[in-house]
Design a protein around this motif. Structure first.
Motif, PDB file in Angstrom:
ATOM      1  N   ALA A 114       0.812  -1.215   0.000  1.00 51.35           N
ATOM      2  CA  ALA A 114       0.000   0.000   0.000  1.00 51.35           C
ATOM      3  C   ALA A 114       0.847   1.267   0.000  1.00 51.35           C
ATOM      4  CB  ALA A 114      -0.926  -0.002   1.218  1.00 51.35           C
ATOM      5  N   ASP A 115       2.155   1.123   0.068  1.00 52.69           N
ATOM      6  CA  ASP A 115       3.047   2.269   0.198  1.00 52.69           C
ATOM      7  C   ASP A 115       3.535   2.729  -1.180  1.00 52.69           C
ATOM      8  OD1 ASP A 115       4.809   3.714   2.465  1.00 52.69           O
ATOM      9  OD2 ASP A 115       6.016   3.403   0.653  1.00 52.69           O
ATOM     10  N   PRO A 116       3.321   3.989  -1.535  1.00 49.55           N
ATOM     11  CA  PRO A 116       3.716   4.444  -2.874  1.00 49.55           C
ATOM     12  C   PRO A 116       5.221   4.403  -3.132  1.00 49.55           C
ATOM     13  CG  PRO A 116       2.760   6.262  -1.584  1.00 49.55           C
ATOM     14  CD  PRO A 116       2.634   5.013  -0.764  1.00 49.55           C
ATOM     15  N   LEU A 117       6.031   4.513  -2.107  1.00 45.39           N
ATOM     16  CA  LEU A 117       7.483   4.464  -2.283  1.00 45.39           C
ATOM     17  C   LEU A 117       7.986   3.031  -2.476  1.00 45.39           C
ATOM     18  CD1 LEU A 117      10.154   6.083  -2.325  1.00 45.39           C
ATOM     19  CD2 LEU A 117      10.237   5.800   0.166  1.00 45.39           C
ATOM     20  N   LEU A 118       7.360   2.071  -1.771  1.00 46.62           N
ATOM     21  CA  LEU A 118       7.854   0.691  -1.793  1.00 46.62           C
ATOM     22  C   LEU A 118       7.127  -0.238  -2.757  1.00 46.62           C
ATOM     23  CD1 LEU A 118       8.568   0.079   1.978  1.00 46.62           C
ATOM     24  CD2 LEU A 118      10.172   0.639   0.151  1.00 46.62           C
ATOM     25  N   ALA A 119       5.869   0.019  -3.026  1.00 41.13           N
ATOM     26  CA  ALA A 119       5.099  -0.881  -3.887  1.00 41.13           C
ATOM     27  C   ALA A 119       5.787  -1.144  -5.232  1.00 41.13           C
ATOM     28  CB  ALA A 119       3.681  -0.360  -4.079  1.00 41.13           C
ATOM     29  N   PRO A 120       6.401  -0.143  -5.874  1.00 36.52           N
ATOM     30  CA  PRO A 120       7.059  -0.430  -7.156  1.00 36.52           C
ATOM     31  C   PRO A 120       8.199  -1.451  -7.058  1.00 36.52           C
ATOM     32  CG  PRO A 120       6.731   1.941  -6.903  1.00 36.52           C
ATOM     33  CD  PRO A 120       6.388   1.294  -5.577  1.00 36.52           C
ATOM     34  N   VAL A 121       8.875  -1.507  -5.927  1.00 33.70           N
ATOM     35  CA  VAL A 121       9.961  -2.478  -5.744  1.00 33.70           C
ATOM     36  C   VAL A 121       9.397  -3.900  -5.726  1.00 33.70           C
ATOM     37  CG1 VAL A 121      11.825  -3.235  -4.205  1.00 33.70           C
ATOM     38  CG2 VAL A 121      11.337  -0.787  -4.470  1.00 33.70           C
ATOM     39  N   PHE A 122       8.142  -4.031  -5.311  1.00 34.79           N
ATOM     40  CA  PHE A 122       7.517  -5.345  -5.171  1.00 34.79           C
ATOM     41  C   PHE A 122       6.462  -5.580  -6.250  1.00 34.79           C
ATOM     42  CE2 PHE A 122       9.387  -4.324  -1.131  1.00 34.79           C
ATOM     43  CZ  PHE A 122       9.955  -5.526  -0.752  1.00 34.79           C
ATOM     44  N   ALA A 123       6.701  -5.062  -7.437  1.00 30.38           N
ATOM     45  CA  ALA A 123       5.744  -5.178  -8.538  1.00 30.38           C
ATOM     46  C   ALA A 123       5.434  -6.635  -8.872  1.00 30.38           C
ATOM     47  CB  ALA A 123       6.268  -4.446  -9.766  1.00 30.38           C
ATOM     48  N   ASP A 124       6.391  -7.529  -8.675  1.00 24.97           N
ATOM     49  CA  ASP A 124       6.198  -8.952  -8.986  1.00 24.97           C
ATOM     50  C   ASP A 124       5.841  -9.771  -7.747  1.00 24.97           C
ATOM     51  OD1 ASP A 124       6.841  -8.464 -11.653  1.00 24.97           O
ATOM     52  OD2 ASP A 124       8.977  -8.781 -11.292  1.00 24.97           O
ATOM     53  N   PHE A 125       5.378  -9.122  -6.704  1.00 24.18           N
ATOM     54  CA  PHE A 125       5.081  -9.775  -5.425  1.00 24.18           C
ATOM     55  C   PHE A 125       3.989 -10.833  -5.576  1.00 24.18           C
ATOM     56  CE2 PHE A 125       2.549 -10.112  -1.570  1.00 24.18           C
ATOM     57  CZ  PHE A 125       3.518 -10.337  -0.613  1.00 24.18           C
ATOM     58  N   THR A 126       4.214 -11.967  -4.903  1.00 29.58           N
ATOM     59  CA  THR A 126       3.175 -12.977  -4.728  1.00 29.58           C
ATOM     60  C   THR A 126       3.162 -13.353  -3.248  1.00 29.58           C
ATOM     61  OG1 THR A 126       4.607 -14.901  -5.058  1.00 29.58           O
ATOM     62  CG2 THR A 126       3.602 -13.926  -7.039  1.00 29.58           C
ATOM     63  N   ARG A 127       2.077 -13.942  -2.785  1.00 25.27           N
ATOM     64  CA  ARG A 127       1.973 -14.335  -1.377  1.00 25.27           C
ATOM     65  C   ARG A 127       3.037 -15.381  -1.012  1.00 25.27           C
ATOM     66  NH1 ARG A 127      -0.307 -10.304   1.070  1.00 25.27           N
ATOM     67  NH2 ARG A 127      -0.874 -11.550   2.868  1.00 25.27           N
ATOM     68  N   THR A 128       3.561 -16.089  -1.988  1.00 23.60           N
ATOM     69  CA  THR A 128       4.633 -17.053  -1.735  1.00 23.60           C
ATOM     70  C   THR A 128       5.858 -16.349  -1.151  1.00 23.60           C
ATOM     71  OG1 THR A 128       3.839 -18.409  -3.544  1.00 23.60           O
ATOM     72  CG2 THR A 128       6.080 -18.824  -2.821  1.00 23.60           C
ATOM     73  N   HIS A 129       6.026 -15.091  -1.510  1.00 22.20           N
ATOM     74  CA  HIS A 129       7.150 -14.309  -0.988  1.00 22.20           C
ATOM     75  C   HIS A 129       7.132 -14.280   0.538  1.00 22.20           C
ATOM     76  CE1 HIS A 129      10.316 -11.257  -1.255  1.00 22.20           C
ATOM     77  NE2 HIS A 129       9.672 -10.591  -0.321  1.00 22.20           N
ATOM     78  N   ILE A 130       5.959 -14.141   1.129  1.00 23.75           N
ATOM     79  CA  ILE A 130       5.844 -14.094   2.591  1.00 23.75           C
ATOM     80  C   ILE A 130       6.351 -15.395   3.201  1.00 23.75           C
ATOM     81  CG2 ILE A 130       4.230 -13.989   4.541  1.00 23.75           C
ATOM     82  CD1 ILE A 130       2.566 -12.035   2.807  1.00 23.75           C
ATOM     83  N   GLU A 131       5.992 -16.510   2.595  1.00 23.12           N
ATOM     84  CA  GLU A 131       6.451 -17.804   3.096  1.00 23.12           C
ATOM     85  C   GLU A 131       7.970 -17.916   2.983  1.00 23.12           C
ATOM     86  OE1 GLU A 131       6.434 -21.614   4.801  1.00 23.12           O
ATOM     87  OE2 GLU A 131       4.987 -19.977   4.871  1.00 23.12           O
ATOM     88  N   HIS A 132       8.517 -17.485   1.858  1.00 25.05           N
ATOM     89  CA  HIS A 132       9.972 -17.553   1.678  1.00 25.05           C
ATOM     90  C   HIS A 132      10.695 -16.679   2.697  1.00 25.05           C
ATOM     91  CE1 HIS A 132       9.718 -19.060  -2.766  1.00 25.05           C
ATOM     92  NE2 HIS A 132       9.218 -19.907  -1.901  1.00 25.05           N
TER      93      HIS A 132
END
Length: 151
Positions: free
Chosen positions: A31-49
């Motif tokens: 939800a953060d405009p500064l950080l969201a672009p860094v996580f453009a390819d984010f999936t929920r699997t990332h949280i598990e990793h």
């Protein structure tokens, strides 16, 4: 010398707490405009990793090394992201909020975990400045963080 006898992994409450920490943190990041672009390819699997990584770093199982590629894979995932210092500091702000919400109310534990994130985000920012495909060499084994820092 710390009076704590548990590993950080045990003190935080294990993998389920690390997953909750990730859920809370990444809800803020996305939800953060500064950080969201860094996580453009984010999936929920990332949280598990991330939870599996933190488990290993804090003294739990070695599943990140055994199943997900270890330290080399983590560093490689940051290549070419070009993380700015402003993004790193915002990341730290959101993670500190998540730590305060999700981790046990133990000031020494929280300080130690935040110190790890400060160290780790500095490494990630440095690695991210290199273009994808850079030879990282052998970064060594997955680091272990204890009550007295890197060790």
């Amino acid at each position: 010398m710390s009076e704590h006898t548990q590993s950080l992994y045990e003190a935080v409450g294990g993998i389920d707490v690390l997953r909750r920490l990730g859920d809370t943190f990444y809800d803020g990041v996305l939800a953060d405009p500064l950080l969201a672009p860094v996580f453009a390819d984010f999936t929920r699997t990332h949280i598990e990793h991330v939870a599996v990584w933190l488990s290993e770093v804090f003294g739990g199982s070695t599943d990140f090394t055994d199943r997900l590629g270890g330290h080399q894979a983590l560093l490689r995932a940051h290549l070419g992201l070009e993380i700015t210092e402003a993004q790193r500091l915002r990341w730290m702000e959101l993670m500190t909020e998540a730590v305060d919400k999700e981790l046990p109310d133990d000031p020494a534990l929280r300080r130690t975990v935040i110190a790890y994130f400060d160290w780790g985000t500095t490494v990630a920012r440095e690695v991210s400045a290199d273009p994808a495909g850079t030879d990282l060499g052998d970064p060594g084994p997955t680091p272990r963080w204890g009550w007295n820092g890197l060790g």
